[in-house]
Design an enzyme around this catalytic site. Structure first.
Site, PDB file in Angstrom:
ATOM      1  N   GLY A   1      -5.433   3.335  42.151  1.00  0.00           N
ATOM      2  CA  GLY A   1      -4.544   3.731  43.245  1.00  0.00           C
ATOM      3  C   GLY A   1      -3.327   2.816  43.385  1.00  0.00           C
ATOM      4  O   GLY A   1      -2.291   3.231  43.908  1.00  0.00           O
TER       5      GLY A   1
ATOM      6  N   GLU B   1     -10.329   3.893  36.581  1.00  0.00           N
ATOM      7  CA  GLU B   1     -11.251   4.785  37.305  1.00  0.00           C
ATOM      8  C   GLU B   1     -12.398   5.313  36.449  1.00  0.00           C
ATOM      9  O   GLU B   1     -13.506   5.507  36.945  1.00  0.00           O
ATOM     10  CB  GLU B   1     -10.489   5.980  37.908  1.00  0.00           C
ATOM     11  CG  GLU B   1      -9.645   5.651  39.121  1.00  0.00           C
ATOM     12  CD  GLU B   1      -8.206   5.293  38.787  1.00  0.00           C
ATOM     13  OE1 GLU B   1      -7.936   4.880  37.634  1.00  0.00           O
ATOM     14  OE2 GLU B   1      -7.352   5.427  39.673  1.00  0.00           O
TER      15      GLU B   1
HETATM   16  N1  CAA Z   1     -11.916  -1.964  46.092  1.00  0.00           N
HETATM   17  C1  CAA Z   1     -12.607  -2.772  46.900  1.00  0.00           C
HETATM   18  N2  CAA Z   1     -12.649  -4.109  46.715  1.00  0.00           N
HETATM   19  C2  CAA Z   1     -11.983  -4.620  45.670  1.00  0.00           C
HETATM   20  C3  CAA Z   1     -11.237  -3.820  44.789  1.00  0.00           C
HETATM   21  C4  CAA Z   1     -11.216  -2.424  45.041  1.00  0.00           C
HETATM   22  N3  CAA Z   1     -10.500  -1.575  44.276  1.00  0.00           N
HETATM   23  N4  CAA Z   1     -10.699  -4.611  43.841  1.00  0.00           N
HETATM   24  C5  CAA Z   1     -11.077  -5.858  44.129  1.00  0.00           C
HETATM   25  N5  CAA Z   1     -11.859  -5.879  45.225  1.00  0.00           N
HETATM   26  C6  CAA Z   1     -12.492  -7.015  45.869  1.00  0.00           C
HETATM   27  C7  CAA Z   1     -13.663  -7.529  45.046  1.00  0.00           C
HETATM   28  O1  CAA Z   1     -14.836  -6.759  45.293  1.00  0.00           O
HETATM   29  C8  CAA Z   1     -13.791  -8.951  45.551  1.00  0.00           C
HETATM   30  O2  CAA Z   1     -14.426  -8.928  46.809  1.00  0.00           O
HETATM   31  P1  CAA Z   1     -15.583 -10.040  47.160  1.00  0.00           P
HETATM   32  O3  CAA Z   1     -14.799 -11.341  47.184  1.00  0.00           O
HETATM   33  O4  CAA Z   1     -16.039  -9.606  48.492  1.00  0.00           O
HETATM   34  O5  CAA Z   1     -16.579  -9.988  46.074  1.00  0.00           O
HETATM   35  C9  CAA Z   1     -12.325  -9.337  45.797  1.00  0.00           C
HETATM   36  O6  CAA Z   1     -11.594  -8.122  45.894  1.00  0.00           O
HETATM   37  C10 CAA Z   1     -11.732 -10.147  44.656  1.00  0.00           C
HETATM   38  O7  CAA Z   1     -11.925  -9.405  43.453  1.00  0.00           O
HETATM   39  P2  CAA Z   1     -12.572 -10.044  42.119  1.00  0.00           P
HETATM   40  O8  CAA Z   1     -13.527 -11.137  42.475  1.00  0.00           O
HETATM   41  O9  CAA Z   1     -13.085  -8.943  41.290  1.00  0.00           O
HETATM   42  O10 CAA Z   1     -11.259 -10.703  41.484  1.00  0.00           O
HETATM   43  P3  CAA Z   1     -10.931 -10.925  39.949  1.00  0.00           P
HETATM   44  O11 CAA Z   1      -9.690 -11.744  39.906  1.00  0.00           O
HETATM   45  O12 CAA Z   1     -12.133 -11.431  39.204  1.00  0.00           O
HETATM   46  O13 CAA Z   1     -10.622  -9.457  39.359  1.00  0.00           O
HETATM   47  C11 CAA Z   1      -9.613  -7.250  39.412  1.00  0.00           C
HETATM   48  C12 CAA Z   1      -9.510  -8.739  39.845  1.00  0.00           C
HETATM   49  C13 CAA Z   1      -9.452  -7.158  37.875  1.00  0.00           C
HETATM   50  C14 CAA Z   1      -8.483  -6.535  40.089  1.00  0.00           C
HETATM   51  C15 CAA Z   1     -11.001  -6.697  39.810  1.00  0.00           C
HETATM   52  O14 CAA Z   1     -11.213  -6.974  41.192  1.00  0.00           O
HETATM   53  C16 CAA Z   1     -11.149  -5.215  39.621  1.00  0.00           C
HETATM   54  O15 CAA Z   1     -11.394  -4.786  38.509  1.00  0.00           O
HETATM   55  N6  CAA Z   1     -11.011  -4.443  40.704  1.00  0.00           N
HETATM   56  C17 CAA Z   1     -11.258  -3.007  40.692  1.00  0.00           C
HETATM   57  C18 CAA Z   1     -10.125  -2.256  40.016  1.00  0.00           C
HETATM   58  C19 CAA Z   1     -10.458  -0.788  39.976  1.00  0.00           C
HETATM   59  O16 CAA Z   1     -11.432  -0.348  39.436  1.00  0.00           O
HETATM   60  N7  CAA Z   1      -9.553  -0.001  40.585  1.00  0.00           N
HETATM   61  C20 CAA Z   1      -9.707   1.451  40.662  1.00  0.00           C
HETATM   62  C21 CAA Z   1     -10.310   1.834  41.972  1.00  0.00           C
HETATM   63  S1  CAA Z   1     -10.720   3.555  42.066  1.00  0.00           S
HETATM   64  C22 CAA Z   1      -9.283   4.324  42.439  1.00  0.00           C
HETATM   65  O17 CAA Z   1      -8.228   3.726  42.606  1.00  0.00           O
HETATM   66  C23 CAA Z   1      -9.435   5.820  42.604  1.00  0.00           C
HETATM   67  C24 CAA Z   1      -8.188   6.555  42.845  1.00  0.00           C
HETATM   68  O18 CAA Z   1      -7.392   6.800  41.982  1.00  0.00           O
HETATM   69  C25 CAA Z   1      -7.949   7.097  44.172  1.00  0.00           C
END
Ligand code: CAA
Length: 259
Positions: free
Chosen positions: A110, A133
């Site tokens: 997103g 995703e």
């Molecule tokens: N939703 C909710 N929480 C999220 C998040 C997300 N998309 N991305 C990161 N966070 C949270 C983590 O859960 C973590 O929370 P806690 O401290 O409570 O554990 C905090 O943010 C910090 O994140 P990380 O510890 O993972 O940080 P990092 O530096 O190791 O990694 C990152 C950073 C690569 C961005 C990793 O957080 C990640 O892969 N995030 C998810 C990315 C993702 O999959 N995005 C797609 C979402 S689905 C979508 O967007 C659908 C759509 O089209 C509508």
């Protein structure tokens, strides 16, 4: 207006929206999406705003839709959540003022869709883009399947969407996802420079050009040209058009008022 998950500032006709849930990597939950929609609509109607910059607070631009919130939803609420996200992104399309994404870090899912909803994108060297995703059993649902093919071509949009691969700023520049890449510390200053240039131009002409350019991605050449003609006809009677032409002819700097 005070927001919980956004910071909004306005100075010199430039509004800056900073996504402000840094502990959650600025993930888009329902509240952020509603606030973003509200902020864009308010700034779009504010005479003191000519350009909007969207950036992220902390390490991320936006790391996607909020996975923790989505995981708790039933199907009906999930559909509403996706509709809310699409509406917030579309508010940027409908906003008549240019909206620039200043991508400071992760722009995933997103977050990449939010960047794509903006008129153009600038990136820090630290920015990372992608559609992860498919790793979650989802696919881009805030407009990514529609905007990415329009802006980076169907082949590149498909590869990014199907693989979930993350790309860096240099690759984003190469595929035309971003217009410029800057050292991290220079990103906002450079974004401001571009925004200031835009803010110094005739606001109604800029607004009409935004709507005409948007038509290019949405319609046939013939219909787009008809729209462009009408949009030009609306600009011609403005005071700013008279001012701009008079300034040119009399070799002086134009002062635009948005009238
Ligand atoms: N939703 C909710 N929480 C999220 C998040 C997300 N998309 N991305 C990161 N966070 C949270 C983590 O859960 C973590 O929370 P806690 O401290 O409570 O554990 C905090 O943010 C910090 O994140 P990380 O510890 O993972 O940080 P990092 O530096 O190791 O990694 C990152 C950073 C690569 C961005 C990793 O957080 C990640 O892969 N995030 C998810 C990315 C993702 O999959 N995005 C797609 C979402 S689905 C979508 O967007 C659908 C759509 O089209 C509508």
């Amino acid at each position: 207006m005070a927001y919980q998950d956004l910071e909004v500032t306005i100075a010199d006709y430039i509004a800056t929206i900073t996504m402000n849930r840094p502990k959650a990597m600025n993930a888009l939950n329902s509240n952020v999406l509603t606030e973003l929609d509200t902020a864009i609509n308010k700034l779009g109607a504010d005479d003191q705003v000519r350009v909007i910059i969207i950036t992220g607070g902390g390490k991320a631009f936006v790391a996607g839709a909020d996975i923790k919130e989505m995981n708790e939803l039933n199907l009906i609420d999930f559909r509403s959540f996706i509709a809310r996200g699409q509406k917030a992104m579309y508010a940027i399309d409908l906003c008549e003022k240019p909206v620039i994404a200043a991508v400071n870090g992760f722009a995933l899912g997103g977050g990449c869709e939010l960047a794509l909803a903006c008129d153009f994108r600038l990136a820090s060297e630290k920015a990372k883009f992608g559609f992860p995703e498919v790793n979650l059993g989802l696919f881009p649902g805030f407009g990514g399947t529609q905007r990415a093919p329009r802006f980076i071509g169907r082949g590149m949009a498909s590869e990014l969407t199907f693989t979930g691969a993350m790309i860096d700023a240099a690759e984003a520049l190469r595929i035309g996802l971003v217009n410029h890449v800057y050292p991290a510390d220079d990103l906002m200053e450079e974004a401001m420079k571009i925004a200031k240039t835009i803010a110094s131009k005739a606001p109604i002409a800029v607004a009409r050009s935004k709507t005409a350019i948007k038509m290019a991605g949405d319609t046939t050449l013939e219909a787009g040209l008809a729209f462009e003609r009408e949009a030009m006809a609306l600009v011609f009677p403005t005071k700013d058009r008279a001012e701009g032409m008079d300034a040119f002819i009399n070799k002086r700097k134009a002062e635009f008022k948005g009238e």
